[in-house]
Write a protein that holds these residues in place. Sequence first.
Motif, PDB file in Angstrom:
ATOM      1  N   THR A  83       0.821  -1.215   0.000  1.00 27.46           N
ATOM      2  CA  THR A  83       0.000   0.000   0.000  1.00 27.46           C
ATOM      3  C   THR A  83       0.852   1.261   0.000  1.00 27.46           C
ATOM      4  OG1 THR A  83      -0.158   0.053   2.431  1.00 27.46           O
ATOM      5  CG2 THR A  83      -1.849  -1.195   1.229  1.00 27.46           C
ATOM      6  N   HIS A  84       2.167   1.102  -0.050  1.00 23.68           N
ATOM      7  CA  HIS A  84       3.105   2.228  -0.097  1.00 23.68           C
ATOM      8  C   HIS A  84       3.955   2.077  -1.362  1.00 23.68           C
ATOM      9  CE1 HIS A  84       2.288   3.419   4.131  1.00 23.68           C
ATOM     10  NE2 HIS A  84       2.145   2.116   4.308  1.00 23.68           N
ATOM     11  N   PRO A  85       3.512   2.644  -2.492  1.00 26.74           N
ATOM     12  CA  PRO A  85       4.158   2.405  -3.784  1.00 26.74           C
ATOM     13  C   PRO A  85       5.671   2.618  -3.805  1.00 26.74           C
ATOM     14  CG  PRO A  85       2.107   3.579  -4.097  1.00 26.74           C
ATOM     15  CD  PRO A  85       2.330   3.518  -2.616  1.00 26.74           C
ATOM     16  N   LEU A 276      -5.467  -2.844  20.015  1.00 30.17           N
ATOM     17  CA  LEU A 276      -5.410  -2.982  18.556  1.00 30.17           C
ATOM     18  C   LEU A 276      -6.091  -1.810  17.858  1.00 30.17           C
ATOM     19  CD1 LEU A 276      -4.738  -4.719  16.044  1.00 30.17           C
ATOM     20  CD2 LEU A 276      -6.977  -5.814  16.340  1.00 30.17           C
ATOM     21  N   ILE A 277      -7.221  -1.363  18.385  1.00 38.15           N
ATOM     22  CA  ILE A 277      -7.972  -0.319  17.694  1.00 38.15           C
ATOM     23  C   ILE A 277      -7.266   1.038  17.747  1.00 38.15           C
ATOM     24  CG2 ILE A 277     -10.189  -1.462  18.035  1.00 38.15           C
ATOM     25  CD1 ILE A 277     -10.760   0.353  20.350  1.00 38.15           C
ATOM     26  N   THR A 278      -6.184   1.143  18.523  1.00 37.93           N
ATOM     27  CA  THR A 278      -5.416   2.388  18.539  1.00 37.93           C
ATOM     28  C   THR A 278      -4.482   2.485  17.342  1.00 37.93           C
ATOM     29  OG1 THR A 278      -3.588   1.451  19.858  1.00 37.93           O
ATOM     30  CG2 THR A 278      -5.442   2.412  21.063  1.00 37.93           C
ATOM     31  N   SER A 279      -4.324   1.397  16.589  1.00 41.54           N
ATOM     32  CA  SER A 279      -3.433   1.420  15.430  1.00 41.54           C
ATOM     33  C   SER A 279      -3.977   2.371  14.369  1.00 41.54           C
ATOM     34  CB  SER A 279      -3.283   0.016  14.839  1.00 41.54           C
ATOM     35  OG  SER A 279      -2.581   0.079  13.599  1.00 41.54           O
ATOM     36  N   PRO A 280      -3.120   3.234  13.822  1.00 42.37           N
ATOM     37  CA  PRO A 280      -3.565   4.156  12.765  1.00 42.37           C
ATOM     38  C   PRO A 280      -3.632   3.494  11.389  1.00 42.37           C
ATOM     39  CG  PRO A 280      -1.241   4.503  13.220  1.00 42.37           C
ATOM     40  CD  PRO A 280      -1.710   3.467  14.208  1.00 42.37           C
ATOM     41  N   ILE A 281      -3.191   2.228  11.302  1.00 39.95           N
ATOM     42  CA  ILE A 281      -3.131   1.532  10.017  1.00 39.95           C
ATOM     43  C   ILE A 281      -4.499   0.944   9.684  1.00 39.95           C
ATOM     44  CG2 ILE A 281      -1.982  -0.303   8.712  1.00 39.95           C
ATOM     45  CD1 ILE A 281       0.385  -0.018  10.624  1.00 39.95           C
ATOM     46  N   SER A 282      -5.034   1.323   8.536  1.00 39.55           N
ATOM     47  CA  SER A 282      -6.392   0.925   8.159  1.00 39.55           C
ATOM     48  C   SER A 282      -6.541  -0.583   7.991  1.00 39.55           C
ATOM     49  CB  SER A 282      -6.801   1.628   6.857  1.00 39.55           C
ATOM     50  OG  SER A 282      -5.920   1.281   5.797  1.00 39.55           O
ATOM     51  N   PHE A 283      -5.455  -1.275   7.696  1.00 37.61           N
ATOM     52  CA  PHE A 283      -5.488  -2.726   7.501  1.00 37.61           C
ATOM     53  C   PHE A 283      -6.119  -3.438   8.690  1.00 37.61           C
ATOM     54  CE2 PHE A 283      -3.441  -6.835   8.287  1.00 37.61           C
ATOM     55  CZ  PHE A 283      -3.695  -7.514   7.104  1.00 37.61           C
ATOM     56  N   LYS A 322      -5.503 -12.463   0.113  1.00 38.29           N
ATOM     57  CA  LYS A 322      -4.860 -13.490   0.926  1.00 38.29           C
ATOM     58  C   LYS A 322      -4.727 -13.017   2.373  1.00 38.29           C
ATOM     59  CE  LYS A 322      -0.632 -16.268   1.285  1.00 38.29           C
ATOM     60  NZ  LYS A 322      -0.184 -15.793   2.603  1.00 38.29           N
ATOM     61  N   ALA A 323      -4.511 -11.721   2.576  1.00 42.36           N
ATOM     62  CA  ALA A 323      -4.297 -11.188   3.919  1.00 42.36           C
ATOM     63  C   ALA A 323      -5.572 -11.157   4.750  1.00 42.36           C
ATOM     64  CB  ALA A 323      -3.697  -9.786   3.836  1.00 42.36           C
ATOM     65  N   ASN A 324      -6.738 -10.980   4.102  1.00 39.49           N
ATOM     66  CA  ASN A 324      -7.966 -10.837   4.892  1.00 39.49           C
ATOM     67  C   ASN A 324      -8.943 -11.998   4.739  1.00 39.49           C
ATOM     68  OD1 ASN A 324      -9.595 -10.480   2.549  1.00 39.49           O
ATOM     69  ND2 ASN A 324      -9.339  -8.259   2.589  1.00 39.49           N
ATOM     70  N   THR A 325      -8.611 -12.988   3.894  1.00 37.73           N
ATOM     71  CA  THR A 325      -9.590 -14.030   3.554  1.00 37.73           C
ATOM     72  C   THR A 325     -10.106 -14.801   4.763  1.00 37.73           C
ATOM     73  OG1 THR A 325      -9.974 -15.999   2.194  1.00 37.73           O
ATOM     74  CG2 THR A 325      -7.751 -15.726   3.058  1.00 37.73           C
ATOM     75  N   ASN A 326      -9.230 -15.122   5.718  1.00 33.89           N
ATOM     76  CA  ASN A 326      -9.677 -15.902   6.875  1.00 33.89           C
ATOM     77  C   ASN A 326     -10.692 -15.131   7.711  1.00 33.89           C
ATOM     78  OD1 ASN A 326      -9.419 -18.220   8.808  1.00 33.89           O
ATOM     79  ND2 ASN A 326      -8.685 -16.585  10.141  1.00 33.89           N
ATOM     80  N   TYR A 327     -10.467 -13.827   7.874  1.00 31.57           N
ATOM     81  CA  TYR A 327     -11.355 -13.027   8.708  1.00 31.57           C
ATOM     82  C   TYR A 327     -12.683 -12.750   8.001  1.00 31.57           C
ATOM     83  CZ  TYR A 327      -7.068 -12.724  11.287  1.00 31.57           C
ATOM     84  OH  TYR A 327      -5.924 -13.066  11.978  1.00 31.57           O
ATOM     85  N   VAL A 328     -12.628 -12.560   6.693  1.00 29.51           N
ATOM     86  CA  VAL A 328     -13.863 -12.430   5.925  1.00 29.51           C
ATOM     87  C   VAL A 328     -14.649 -13.740   5.995  1.00 29.51           C
ATOM     88  CG1 VAL A 328     -14.838 -12.110   3.614  1.00 29.51           C
ATOM     89  CG2 VAL A 328     -12.920 -10.677   4.368  1.00 29.51           C
ATOM     90  N   GLY A 329     -13.937 -14.868   5.885  1.00 27.03           N
ATOM     91  CA  GLY A 329     -14.590 -16.173   5.962  1.00 27.03           C
ATOM     92  C   GLY A 329     -15.245 -16.411   7.307  1.00 27.03           C
ATOM     93  N   LEU A 330     -14.565 -16.036   8.387  1.00 26.74           N
ATOM     94  CA  LEU A 330     -15.146 -16.189   9.721  1.00 26.74           C
ATOM     95  C   LEU A 330     -16.384 -15.319   9.877  1.00 26.74           C
ATOM     96  CD1 LEU A 330     -12.115 -16.336  12.205  1.00 26.74           C
ATOM     97  CD2 LEU A 330     -13.818 -18.114  11.767  1.00 26.74           C
ATOM     98  N   ALA A 331     -16.336 -14.103   9.320  1.00 32.59           N
ATOM     99  CA  ALA A 331     -17.502 -13.223   9.401  1.00 32.59           C
ATOM    100  C   ALA A 331     -18.695 -13.855   8.686  1.00 32.59           C
ATOM    101  CB  ALA A 331     -17.171 -11.860   8.785  1.00 32.59           C
TER     102      ALA A 331
END
Length: 378
Positions: A83-85, A276-283, A322-331
């Motif tokens: 996300t940082h070209p 965790l929610i204090t992280s400024p990273i949108s990921f 690939k980075a978010n698939t497991n969490y989307v699947g759990l949702a």
Amino acid sequence: MKRYYIFFFLLIFSPVASEAQLAFFKPGWAADSMKHAVDQLYNYQFAKATQTIAPVRRIDPGNPAIQIFDCLQIYWKFFPVSTHPAEYLKYISSLHKALDYTNKLVKKDETNAENSFYALLLNIMIAKQMFEDGDRWKATQHAMDAFAFIKKGFVWQEKYQEYYLTTGLYKYYREFFPLMNPVYKPLMSVFPPGNIQEGLYFLERATVYSVFVKAEAMMYSSYINLRYQNDKKQGLHFASMMNSQYPENYLFKVLYIENLIQSADYEHARVELNKLITSPISFYKLPAALFRGMLEEKYAHDTDEALKWYLNVISLGVPVTKANTNYVGLAHYQIANIYKQKGNTVKAKEHFKKAEDYCQYVLVKKDAKIQSEKQKGK
């Protein structure tokens, strides 16, 4: 494209030397400095890590280990680096530069276990990034190059413990992959046999004895035990080790919270989620939303509020990667069960099917498939 997976299965794990090249595989001040710097890097203490490694850099600036350290620093400082070209281009360029140089060292002495490990690690790092970027061809090429060094590691691992990780991952995935993908079972005969229990054993040893890959070994040991082996106790054990040693690493904290929730330790999960929610990273918004929903459902017993958070996860998870698939699947799995309880079989079936497609949990995938089939007749 799926044919490339048979070469890449063990990489789904989800970094100018002179004649006096420093050896980091041998005990001494250089190895101690590297170990300390790598630990600081994984704990997001980038300035301290740079300072710790400075004396080593002054003596042997071109050492492959130093070059890999610099690549890892870019990767973690700007995670997710894609996300940082500008930094992404620097990261890829640095990886290839380091690999080109290391390959020359390996050609001069193919019996040098340390340089061979650096070549192995660099090939894995490039293959992983190419896979995530969708360049399956380049990913496959580097995965095959890595495999040649992995086989050497079978012989060298007891003397050079950095190889414990790659040996463990190979032995585990060599057996686990065809179990989950039977269609590829005949093709796996070209690879040396593995052993799931031996794989777990070597991964555990890597969490203790490795320098460069200790943190990675903890991560893989945690999610393999949790998601694939359904061993929540072991999964939490390794996740706790990670969180204890690298409390500032948000990616590791995500896995720690996941383990806490799956182990029904909701109080501690709430405390860690607040960090965790204090992280400024949108990921991290996506996994944080999932965990908020799971706590609302399992701890506060408010399924309506939980459903809002789960649906938010689905929105945040476009596109599924690939980075978010497991969490989307759990949702999707949690949503499906809520709709099932409400008697909405159409929506339940829809979300069970997506849970089966996306989630990495073996038991969740199996149950989602069963439930999806059941909803057909209703």
